[in-house]
Design a protein around this motif. Structure first.
Motif: not given
Length: 320
Positions: A102-118
């Motif tokens: 869970l996070a805020r994007f420009n103060d809007q609540p969103v769900v963010v998902i992503g792939q992280e390579k390191g």
């Protein structure tokens, strides 16, 4: 220290000479080399423009894989506030190749998902080089279900060579997990926006990128298979990856023409790794515009339009 790609070797030589001159001047204050160093800087800048004004598909693959390119973690830290990571698939384990919460994007609540390579040896091993196992896709499904339940837009950041092909992953249902994640993308009634920030490889990328809006950085790539894998299958020779990259039509420019990509996000000259802050700001603006575009649509319309978008892909070619 700058990591230069194979085709950037002439640039490395010029920039290296300029740095050598300045290093000599620092150790000997009587030397005046600034004019010569500036001339080399100008030569390097002109060469950089030449190199990047018409990159081949294979060179774009190299830029998309650049080790210094900003990764998912960089984007999450820069673009989102109040990020609360959520772990595990409630079935087997937590896959560190997939970040989400869970996070805020420009103060809007969103769900963010992503792939992280390191970004170093330790983190790359921990993140499995961004190649998710089944539990990673099942974690993504869990987060998408949560977003749908609470009416939160979903933002996905894609950067993977593909799903992990190991024995354990296959035993735990890799193909089924990817299919279920793709299916979930087509079921949620909230805005789903994808930014392909590096590599978008195979079903591992599609499982996160079956979205209302697919945004691609200028030098990112998105394809059903890697050029090396394609060359190994078609020609039994991985060294034919350049020809495969041409045939796959995997660049953002190709995919915009084909209707797979909705918007190309400009990168700084020389790629996102040369000015990470500028690249991240460009992604911020593109995501904000996509969210604003979808904000007034009813949930049923969002769902219907997403399905129509993917069902219509390839229809022009079939009609021809």
């Amino acid at each position: 220290m700058t990591n230069y790609l194979e085709f950037e070797k002439p640039l490395a030589e010029i920039e290296g000479k300029a740095e050598e001159l300045r290093a000599m001047a620092r150790s000997n204050e009587e030397m005046d080399v600034e004019d010569e160093a500036k001339a080399l800087d100008k030569k390097a800048a002109d060469l950089l423009v030449d190199l990047y004004k018409s990159l081949t598909p294979w060179r774009k693959c190299q830029v998309a894989r650049h080790p210094d390119r900003p990764h998912c973690k960089d984007y999450i830290e820069a673009l989102f506030t109040e990020y609360t990571p959520l772990a595990g698939d409630r079935n087997f384990a937590d896959d560190h190749a997939v970040m989400g919460g869970l996070a805020r994007f420009n103060d809007q609540p969103v769900v963010v998902i992503g792939q992280e390579k390191g970004n170093d040896t330790k983190s790359r091993i921990e993140r499995n080089f961004g190649m998710a196992r089944p539990e990673g896709y099942r974690k993504a499904i869990r987060l998408m279900e949560m977003a749908d339940k609470f009416g939160l837009p979903i933002i996905t950041l894609v950067d993977t060579a593909g799903a992990y092909p190991g024995k354990g992953a296959e035993e735990r249902g890799q193909s089924e997990a990817i299919a279920r994640s793709t299916e979930k993308c087509l079921q949620v009634k909230v805005p789903l926006i994808t930014a392909i920030i590096g590599e978008g490889g195979s079903g591992g990328a599609v499982a996160f990128a079956t979205a209302n809006r697919v945004l691609m950085l200028e030098h990112s790539v998105y394809s059903v298979i890697s050029p090396e894998g394609c060359a190994s299958i078609l020609w039994k020779d991985a060294e034919k990856m350049r020809e495969a990259a041409e045939a796959l039509r995997l660049t953002a420019q190709n995919l915009k023409e084909l209707g797979v990509c909705d918007r190309i996000i400009d990168e700084p000259l020389g790629g996102a790794h040369r000015d990470k802050d500028a690249a991240i700001d460009s992604v911020r603006e593109a995501i904000a515009a996509a969210l604003a575009d979808l904000s007034n649509e009813a949930p049923e319309v969002i769902l219907s339009n997403r399905r129509k978008k993917f069902l219509s892909m390839g229809s022009k070619g079939l009609a021809a």
